[in-house]
Scaffold this active site. Structure first.
Site, PDB file in Angstrom:
ATOM      1  N   GLU A 244      10.920  -3.789  -0.931  1.00  0.00           N
ATOM      2  CA  GLU A 244      11.671  -5.054  -0.826  1.00  0.00           C
ATOM      3  C   GLU A 244      11.121  -6.019  -1.864  1.00  0.00           C
ATOM      4  O   GLU A 244       9.974  -5.872  -2.289  1.00  0.00           O
ATOM      5  CB  GLU A 244      11.451  -5.692   0.559  1.00  0.00           C
ATOM      6  N   LYS A 246       9.223  -9.175  -3.184  1.00  0.00           N
ATOM      7  CA  LYS A 246       8.191 -10.060  -2.625  1.00  0.00           C
ATOM      8  C   LYS A 246       8.598 -11.478  -3.035  1.00  0.00           C
ATOM      9  O   LYS A 246       8.429 -11.877  -4.188  1.00  0.00           O
ATOM     10  CB  LYS A 246       6.805  -9.701  -3.157  1.00  0.00           C
ATOM     11  N   ARG A 251       6.335 -18.234   4.400  1.00  0.00           N
ATOM     12  CA  ARG A 251       6.561 -17.315   5.519  1.00  0.00           C
ATOM     13  C   ARG A 251       7.043 -18.070   6.747  1.00  0.00           C
ATOM     14  O   ARG A 251       6.590 -19.192   7.004  1.00  0.00           O
ATOM     15  CB  ARG A 251       5.228 -16.620   5.823  1.00  0.00           C
ATOM     16  N   PHE A 334      12.824 -10.022   7.069  1.00  0.00           N
ATOM     17  CA  PHE A 334      12.449  -8.633   6.784  1.00  0.00           C
ATOM     18  C   PHE A 334      11.869  -7.869   7.966  1.00  0.00           C
ATOM     19  O   PHE A 334      11.525  -6.705   7.831  1.00  0.00           O
ATOM     20  CB  PHE A 334      11.533  -8.523   5.559  1.00  0.00           C
ATOM     21  N   ARG A 405      -4.076  -7.049   8.338  1.00  0.00           N
ATOM     22  CA  ARG A 405      -3.862  -6.852   6.899  1.00  0.00           C
ATOM     23  C   ARG A 405      -4.236  -5.399   6.619  1.00  0.00           C
ATOM     24  O   ARG A 405      -5.355  -5.088   6.238  1.00  0.00           O
ATOM     25  CB  ARG A 405      -4.760  -7.808   6.106  1.00  0.00           C
ATOM     26  N   LYS A 411       1.329  -4.799  -1.309  1.00  0.00           N
ATOM     27  CA  LYS A 411       2.000  -5.705  -2.261  1.00  0.00           C
ATOM     28  C   LYS A 411       1.750  -5.230  -3.682  1.00  0.00           C
ATOM     29  O   LYS A 411       0.631  -4.840  -4.026  1.00  0.00           O
ATOM     30  CB  LYS A 411       1.556  -7.157  -2.070  1.00  0.00           C
TER      31      LYS A 411
HETATM   32  P1  AMP Z   1      -0.099 -12.507  -0.122  1.00  0.00           P
HETATM   33  O1  AMP Z   1       0.164 -13.911   0.312  1.00  0.00           O
HETATM   34  O2  AMP Z   1      -0.247 -12.344  -1.596  1.00  0.00           O
HETATM   35  O3  AMP Z   1      -1.184 -11.835   0.694  1.00  0.00           O
HETATM   36  O4  AMP Z   1       1.224 -11.643   0.186  1.00  0.00           O
HETATM   37  C1  AMP Z   1       1.763 -11.491   1.460  1.00  0.00           C
HETATM   38  C2  AMP Z   1       2.879 -12.501   1.648  1.00  0.00           C
HETATM   39  O5  AMP Z   1       4.031 -12.147   0.905  1.00  0.00           O
HETATM   40  C3  AMP Z   1       3.409 -12.540   3.066  1.00  0.00           C
HETATM   41  O6  AMP Z   1       2.592 -13.296   3.915  1.00  0.00           O
HETATM   42  C4  AMP Z   1       4.770 -13.183   2.880  1.00  0.00           C
HETATM   43  O7  AMP Z   1       4.657 -14.589   2.959  1.00  0.00           O
HETATM   44  C5  AMP Z   1       5.153 -12.832   1.462  1.00  0.00           C
HETATM   45  N1  AMP Z   1       6.355 -11.969   1.362  1.00  0.00           N
HETATM   46  C6  AMP Z   1       7.324 -12.161   0.463  1.00  0.00           C
HETATM   47  N2  AMP Z   1       8.269 -11.213   0.566  1.00  0.00           N
HETATM   48  C7  AMP Z   1       7.909 -10.387   1.576  1.00  0.00           C
HETATM   49  C8  AMP Z   1       8.490  -9.217   2.156  1.00  0.00           C
HETATM   50  N3  AMP Z   1       9.624  -8.683   1.710  1.00  0.00           N
HETATM   51  N4  AMP Z   1       7.815  -8.633   3.184  1.00  0.00           N
HETATM   52  C9  AMP Z   1       6.648  -9.148   3.635  1.00  0.00           C
HETATM   53  N5  AMP Z   1       6.050 -10.260   3.117  1.00  0.00           N
HETATM   54  C10 AMP Z   1       6.675 -10.877   2.098  1.00  0.00           C
END
Ligand code: AMP
Length: 547
Positions: A244, A246, A251, A334, A405, A411
């Site tokens: 998907e 990102k 969030r 999602f 996590r 990611k």
């Molecule tokens: P990070 O903040 O870099 O740890 O990345 C995780 C964050 O990506 C999640 O907490 C979401 O806020 C964001 N995110 C964006 N798109 C998605 C997606 N398709 N699925 C899950 N998280 C997503």
């Protein structure tokens, strides 16, 4: 339980470093706690006053605490502030100052654990014009009836930083052991209820019910999180995976039952009032009672706007309707956690996805399912071209694990030398910025969650952001020495840097070369900041890249 006993226990725990000894000490206490005391005790042990799902806030910062203490000991506020400035530990200062006062005036009433909790509840409930005064009166009551040792922990509880070295894992294990319940049952119930206090109460009163707990509407659960990884290793480990976009937004978790709706942030704060447009879009999209997980992005003229725009909209308190006209907020959903009363988190992602598509229709985030690294690579580049941060890869048969996590969500984003750090202090600026903070002190965390400083940042903050940061940090000041200010560390900055260097100047053992402010991450909790272990990993990768 007398609050004195609680304070003595904290004092003992503070001196212990063995995890097992901590767990034993807690376990031994549980049989003596009443039904009312147990959940409060369990939350207090983690330095929390209310359940993790609750939006309740004590609304009490270091500034008010100094004022309340000054009143109780009959001194000027500045006297307390100077004492804190020379010690840096508010808890200890409260203890010392109450000690001195004790010689002239004895505290009058014995406080119980539940007295303290009910005062805290009152403080959180007060709203309106006189709320500050009301909170102050409660704090004065508590401090004037506290012994010096009680004062140390009352102050720390009020600031929700107990500093006794007892983390969530220790408290959870003590509940598991204390009530002889398998760890996975406690963990699962904790994920769904999002309140270890309530889990402990069930373990005591109705252990069979622990296997039956469900996620409840309007009690948000922690969000599932992602790890960094690679397309090749995900495909190799799982074959077909879901990919998907990102999204670079904020969030949310959306709850709807009948006509009642609520939307929560990643930190589980309710934002229904600041996002009426998103709430209405989601409510109109479904005829079902659901709890769904997603990301909201800001769009202007069809283009995604930077993440900061989303946060500004969320924090806006006035003229929300006009703001909603200027920038359209688009939800992308999602995952689904609950549908029509059924908790879905243990079902495989592929099944949840099918339900999500049928109940949230066009708001379900687009997705492909593929076992081809080339196809996923292509999807990744298209995602970047469309202004996304990258892609997320998800394991099709994985459960939804609140707060975890793990390796089920990976990611993929361009190698960016940015890093999330907690802000522990600042220096006042100079010249026209003399009444603003000029540079900020930043810290990462070790494996126990203790903060270790590693950088200062002053570059990349424009005047508007400096003013915003000044407002934000006003009530987080713990101490001031000359030009330096110490903050309660609950704000996260994302900073960029050119290189990571070994350094003896900072406690972390590393320093950032050319640090620059990228953005305020007030969607993140300080326990999500960079760890020293991952700094070490970054350092090694950097060396390899240079060889
Ligand atoms: P990070 O903040 O870099 O740890 O990345 C995780 C964050 O990506 C999640 O907490 C979401 O806020 C964001 N995110 C964006 N798109 C998605 C997606 N398709 N699925 C899950 N998280 C997503």
């Amino acid at each position: 339980m007398q609050f004195r006993e609680f304070a003595e226990l904290c004092d003992s725990l503070e001196k212990i470093s063995s995890r097992l000894a901590m767990i034993d000490l807690l376990t031994g206490l549980y049989p003596s706690l009443s039904r009312e005391e147990l959940p409060v005790f369990v939350r207090f042990m983690r330095g929390k006053i209310f359940p993790d799902w609750s939006s309740k806030k004590l609304g009490f910062g270091p500034g008010l605490l100094c004022e309340a203490l000054a009143y109780v000991i009959g001194k000027k506020r500045q006297f307390v502030i100077s004492a804190i400035n020379s010690s840096g530990d508010i808890g200890r200062v409260v203890e010392e100052l109450l000690e001195k006062r004790e010689q002239t005036l004895f505290f009058s009433e014995d406080l119980t654990l539940l007295d303290v909790y009910s005062r805290f509840l009152q403080m959180a409930k007060i709203s309106g014009r006189k709320s500050q005064q009301g909170r102050m009166r409660s704090a004065q009551y508590l401090l004037s009836n506290a012994s010096p040792l009680e004062g140390r922990y009352l102050a720390r509880l009020m600031l929700e930083e107990l500093r006794i070295g007892v983390g969530e894992g220790v408290v959870r294990e003590s509940v598991t052991k204390g009530f002889a319940i398998p760890q996975e049952i406690i963990e699962h119930a904790h994920q769904a209820l999002n309140d270890l206090g309530e889990v402990a109460l069930l373990a005591k009163t109705d252990p069979n019910a622990l296997t039956e707990v469900h996620i409840k509407p309007f009690r948000p659960v922690k969000m599932m999180l992602a790890q960094a990884g690679s397309i090749a290793s995900m495909v190799e480990a799982h074959g077909c995976v879901a990919a998907e976009n990102k999204y670079d937004g904020s969030r949310f978790q959306f709850h709807i039952v009948g006509d009642k709706t609520a939307i929560y942030s990643r930190r589980l704060e309710e934002m229904t009032k600041s996002l009426p447009d998103v709430t209405a879009l989601l409510a109109n999209a479904t005829d079902h009672d659901v709890i769904v997980d997603g990301e909201v992005i800001a769009m202007q003229n069809g283009n995604p706007m930077p993440f900061q725009t989303v946060l500004r909209r969320i924090h806006r308190k006035h003229d929300i309707a006009e703001a909603a006209d200027a920038i359209s907020m688009q939800p992308r959903v999602f995952d689904i956690l609950v549908c029509d009363g059924e908790t879905l988190i243990d079902r495989p992602f592929s099944e949840r996805r099918a339900i999500l598509e049928s109940v949230m229709k066009e708001f379900a985030a687009p997705q492909i399912v593929s076992n081809s690294p080339e196809e996923i690579e292509h999807y990744y580049h298209a995602a970047l071209d469309d202004g996304n941060e990258g892609i997320m890869l998800k394991v099709l048969d994985s459960p939804y694990l609140p707060g975890n996590r793990g390796k089920f969500w990976i990611k993929i984003k361009p190698e960016a030398d940015t890093i999330d750090l907690a802000v522990t202090g600042a220096e006042w600026g100079e010249g026209k910025r003399a009444r603003m903070f000029g540079s900020f002190l930043l810290a990462c965390q070790d494996e126990n969650g203790d903060l270790l400083e590693l950088s200062r940042v002053a570059t990349g903050i424009d005047d508007a952001m400096l003013a915003e940061l000044y407002e934000l940090f006003q009530d987080k000041i713990i101490a001031e020495h000359g030009k330096t200010v110490v903050f309660k560390p609950d704000v996260v900055f994302e900073v960029g840097y050119a290189e990571l260097q070994k350094s003896t100047n900072y406690a972390a053992g590393y320093a950032l070369r050319f640090p620059r402010f990228i953005r305020l991450r007030d969607d993140k909790d300080p326990d999500e900041i960079e760890s020293v272990a991952s700094l070490a990993h970054r350092y090694c990768t950097q060396i390899k890249a240079c060889q």
